[in-house]
Motif scaffolding. Structure first.
Motif, PDB file in Angstrom:
ATOM      1  N   VAL A 150      -4.750 -19.114   9.261  1.00  0.00           N
ATOM      2  CA  VAL A 150      -4.554 -18.522   7.944  1.00  0.00           C
ATOM      3  C   VAL A 150      -5.900 -17.983   7.487  1.00  0.00           C
ATOM      4  O   VAL A 150      -6.898 -18.705   7.470  1.00  0.00           O
ATOM      5  N   LEU A 170      -1.516 -15.506  -2.521  1.00  0.00           N
ATOM      6  CA  LEU A 170      -1.415 -16.910  -2.909  1.00  0.00           C
ATOM      7  C   LEU A 170      -0.937 -17.021  -4.355  1.00  0.00           C
ATOM      8  O   LEU A 170      -1.458 -16.358  -5.252  1.00  0.00           O
ATOM      9  N   THR A 197       7.734 -16.465   4.818  1.00  0.00           N
ATOM     10  CA  THR A 197       8.151 -17.824   5.156  1.00  0.00           C
ATOM     11  C   THR A 197       7.328 -18.349   6.319  1.00  0.00           C
ATOM     12  O   THR A 197       6.670 -17.582   7.047  1.00  0.00           O
ATOM     13  N   ASP A 198       7.387 -19.662   6.515  1.00  0.00           N
ATOM     14  CA  ASP A 198       6.689 -20.261   7.654  1.00  0.00           C
ATOM     15  C   ASP A 198       7.245 -19.735   8.970  1.00  0.00           C
ATOM     16  O   ASP A 198       6.508 -19.548   9.942  1.00  0.00           O
ATOM     17  N   TRP A 239      -9.592 -21.222  -5.220  1.00  0.00           N
ATOM     18  CA  TRP A 239      -8.339 -21.637  -4.578  1.00  0.00           C
ATOM     19  C   TRP A 239      -8.667 -22.782  -3.628  1.00  0.00           C
ATOM     20  O   TRP A 239      -9.756 -22.877  -3.080  1.00  0.00           O
ATOM     21  N   TYR A 249      -4.373 -25.381   0.784  1.00  0.00           N
ATOM     22  CA  TYR A 249      -3.007 -24.985   0.450  1.00  0.00           C
ATOM     23  C   TYR A 249      -2.390 -23.987   1.437  1.00  0.00           C
ATOM     24  O   TYR A 249      -1.252 -24.195   1.887  1.00  0.00           O
ATOM     25  N   PRO A 250      -3.070 -22.908   1.791  1.00  0.00           N
ATOM     26  CA  PRO A 250      -2.413 -21.956   2.710  1.00  0.00           C
ATOM     27  C   PRO A 250      -2.009 -22.580   4.040  1.00  0.00           C
ATOM     28  O   PRO A 250      -1.010 -22.200   4.644  1.00  0.00           O
ATOM     29  N   ARG A 251      -2.795 -23.570   4.489  1.00  0.00           N
ATOM     30  CA  ARG A 251      -2.483 -24.181   5.785  1.00  0.00           C
ATOM     31  C   ARG A 251      -1.286 -25.120   5.677  1.00  0.00           C
ATOM     32  O   ARG A 251      -0.529 -25.257   6.635  1.00  0.00           O
ATOM     33  N   THR A 252      -1.138 -25.782   4.540  1.00  0.00           N
ATOM     34  CA  THR A 252       0.050 -26.610   4.373  1.00  0.00           C
ATOM     35  C   THR A 252       1.291 -25.750   4.141  1.00  0.00           C
ATOM     36  O   THR A 252       2.407 -26.165   4.451  1.00  0.00           O
ATOM     37  N   ARG A 253       1.098 -24.548   3.646  1.00  0.00           N
ATOM     38  CA  ARG A 253       2.218 -23.632   3.367  1.00  0.00           C
ATOM     39  C   ARG A 253       2.749 -23.003   4.646  1.00  0.00           C
ATOM     40  O   ARG A 253       3.939 -22.702   4.747  1.00  0.00           O
ATOM     41  N   PHE A 254       1.857 -22.825   5.646  1.00  0.00           N
ATOM     42  CA  PHE A 254       2.250 -22.174   6.900  1.00  0.00           C
ATOM     43  C   PHE A 254       1.836 -23.042   8.090  1.00  0.00           C
ATOM     44  O   PHE A 254       0.962 -22.672   8.875  1.00  0.00           O
ATOM     45  N   MET A 304       5.235 -14.512  -0.944  1.00  0.00           N
ATOM     46  CA  MET A 304       4.677 -14.757   0.381  1.00  0.00           C
ATOM     47  C   MET A 304       5.800 -14.830   1.404  1.00  0.00           C
ATOM     48  O   MET A 304       6.966 -15.070   1.064  1.00  0.00           O
TER      49      MET A 304
END
Length: 590
Positions: free
Chosen positions: A220, A174, A180-181, A205, A209-214, A178
């Motif tokens: 996640v 993070l 890509t989706d 953290w 955020y990780p869930r919106t990123r992927f 990282m």
């Protein structure tokens, strides 16, 4: 008063003080019977107290300390089981309040000719059957991994996780490099936590955020359980109450979880050190699901009306409010006096304070206080959040004011609406529902005087406390005229209340303007005043019981609110709104 539930429950430092404790006292089945001597004045010290149990006596028309005590020992009794909204104890509490309004001869102000307004409460939490295995080897819930709850309507992710031999991929770190989706689609993405300024992994953290990123990932999993604070790890275990929102977007997208580094390496099949983003891991199988259900019992506001005498003004209402709910029953029983000793030293504002481990000097003070208490009484284990001050004190003051007004031959010109809100502790839900769906025209409510925690104002417990202290918030935010009226009334009293306005300062870190039911009316442009005696070591603690309340002080507060309400109710015109109004759906700002 509303508080984040995690602050009210976590007391690990008490373990060092736990002593052999007697079994809990028997739970009383129903309110104490009538008939008892008049109460003595409340004690100023915690090692001297009123009785644990008290047999109530009939109330009188005047506002008296004895009446407040008789009422509160009923409402905050163990038999009420902490009055948590959506549970049987809150139904018992609201039944008692409604019965008192009925006995006083007040008009029902709820729905369908009753004193009740049921709010559409739903309980959200994780369903049974949490499981996860990596390459056929089971991982232990809440030890190896912890599911994270959905993120709500703004980021509606993670209500459900279902995996059957689902591939795992290393997503990177993070805040760093990282995948890509597209690389994450359909897979469980293992991530390292971000690195702090010192170069070490950082457990701070944002879980969203990780869930919106992927958004296309199956789940996640952040390998941060070893460094993440326990409050985050246990988020998925708790339940929350919310108002049902028809048509709300159903949570979709990837589930979230924290995992230990060992569990992450088991899922990847290799050490994480030096691993490149995009490295393929093993497969995982498992499931968990967050959902909502109806509560065990209805959550109800209790509403009563004293009709005014003026043919025109009686269509307008002065609101007086308090909340009837509290926190219910704790997950574990604690020794009552150990908790008092610890909180007196380490948590002078109760659940608002986040103490560390006691120092040697603090430990000595705690133990000395506990020894003194042990000399007075045996140990008692306790698991019920009685909520005597929060907000049993405001509720019984509301009843006392109602009885005085209802029994007076000189009724006010405007009508008075008595509002006993439920689910304040769940996020001001009862007042939100009533203010959005009032049983009288909203614009007919000329002001709301809200009482929350009016039972502890001793100088030994509260900053700037004293026998005539009162904390007031919001009295001039929407109507300077209302604030001026209160100050002028106070100046005419034989002994004026000593008003503390410091908590009303814009941006005050305690955020008190946003933490009780008055705000739900202020957001609609209704002038409000929030009256309280303040925080103390019992705040949102198992020790918030009726024997520690200062009934003399509570009676002074109730008399003050009674006089303010009559002053507003008998004026020719309603308080002028000259302060800034906000969007009713916008967040509250202190």
């Amino acid at each position: 008063m509303t508080v984040y539930r995690i602050l009210a429950r976590g007391l690990p430092a008490l373990a060092v003080l736990a002593a052999a404790c007697a079994p809990p006292a028997p739970v009383q089945e129903g309110p104490p019977p009538a008939q008892a001597p008049a109460p003595a004045a409340a004690p100023a010290r915690q090692d001297v107290q009123l009785p644990l149990k008290y047999q109530a006596r009939p109330t009188v028309p005047e506002i008296t300390p004895g009446d407040l005590m008789s009422r509160l020992y009923v409402l905050a009794d163990d038999s009420m089981m902490g009055r948590q909204a959506g549970h049987r104890g809150n139904v018992m509490g609201t039944d008692y309040i409604a019965a008192e309004f009925r006995r006083m001869g007040l008009e029902p102000g709820g729905e369908n000719g009753t004193f009740f307004q049921t709010i559409p409460l739903v309980v959200k939490g994780i369903a049974p059957g949490v499981s996860l295995s990596a390459a056929g080897q089971a991982l232990t819930p809440w030890t190896d991994f912890s599911p994270l709850p959905p993120l709500g309507n703004t980021f509606p992710f993670g209500a459900e996780f279902r995996a059957q031999n689902t591939p795992v991929v290393f997503g990177g770190q993070l805040g760093g490099e990282m995948i890509t989706d597209a690389q994450a689609a359909g897979k469980v993405v293992v991530l390292l936590p971000p690195t702090g300024d010192n170069g070490q992994p950082n457990g701070r953290w944002w879980p969203g955020y990780p869930r919106t990123r992927f958004p296309r990932a199956a789940a996640v999993a952040v390998a941060a359980s070893d460094i993440t604070v326990p409050a985050v790890l246990t988020l998925g275990q708790g339940e929350s109450a919310e108002l049902e929102e028809p048509g709300a977007q159903a949570p979709t997208g990837p589930a979230g979880m924290t995992i230990t580094r060992a569990a992450a390496e088991r899922m990847m099949g290799a050490p994480l050190a030096g691993m490149r983003p995009g490295t393929q891991g093993r497969t995982v199988t498992g499931s968990f699901r967050f959902g909502s259900r109806r509560p065990d019992a209805p959550a109800r506001n209790v509403v009563a009306i004293l009709r005014g005498t003026d043919p025109t003004l009686r269509a307008q209402y002065v609101g007086i409010s308090a909340h009837n709910d509290h926190e219910g029953i704790a997950d574990q029983a604690l020794d009552h006096d150990s908790l008092i000793a610890f909180n007196t030293v380490m948590r002078p504002q109760g659940a608002n304070d986040r103490p560390g481990a006691p120092s040697a000097a603090q430990r000595e003070r705690i133990q000395g206080m506990l020894d003194s208490l042990r000399a007075l009484r045996p140990a008692r284990r306790d698991s019920i959040y009685n909520g005597a001050d929060d907000d049993g004190s405001g509720t019984v003051a509301l009843l006392e004011i109602a009885e005085r007004m209802a029994s007076s031959p000189n009724r006010p010109r405007r009508s008075v609406i008595f509002l006993s809100h439920t689910a304040e502790e769940a996020g001001l839900l009862g007042s939100e529902w009533f203010s959005d769906h009032p049983t009288v025209p909203r614009d007919s409510i000329v002001t709301v005087l809200n009482m929350d925690m009016v039972g502890h104002g001793r100088a030994s417990e509260v900053a700037r406390g004293g026998p005539y202290s009162i904390q007031m918030i919001g009295s001039r935010r929407l109507s300077t005229e209302l604030g001026d009226l209160i100050d002028a009334l106070n100046a005419r009293r034989a002994t004026p209340m000593q008003i503390d306005y410091t908590w009303d300062a814009p941006g005050h870190p305690a955020n008190r303007y946003c933490r009780s039911d008055h705000f739900m009316y202020a957001r609609h442009g209704i002038p409000i005043t929030y009256l309280s005696l303040g925080y103390h070591p019992h705040y949102h603690m198992l020790t918030d019981e009726a024997q520690y309340i200062d009934y003399e002080h509570s009676a002074r507060v109730a008399g003050f609110v009674h006089d303010i309400a009559l002053e507003v109710a008998n004026r020719d015109r309603r308080p002028t709104v000259n302060g800034p109004r906000q969007d009713p759906n916008a967040p509250c700002r202190q």
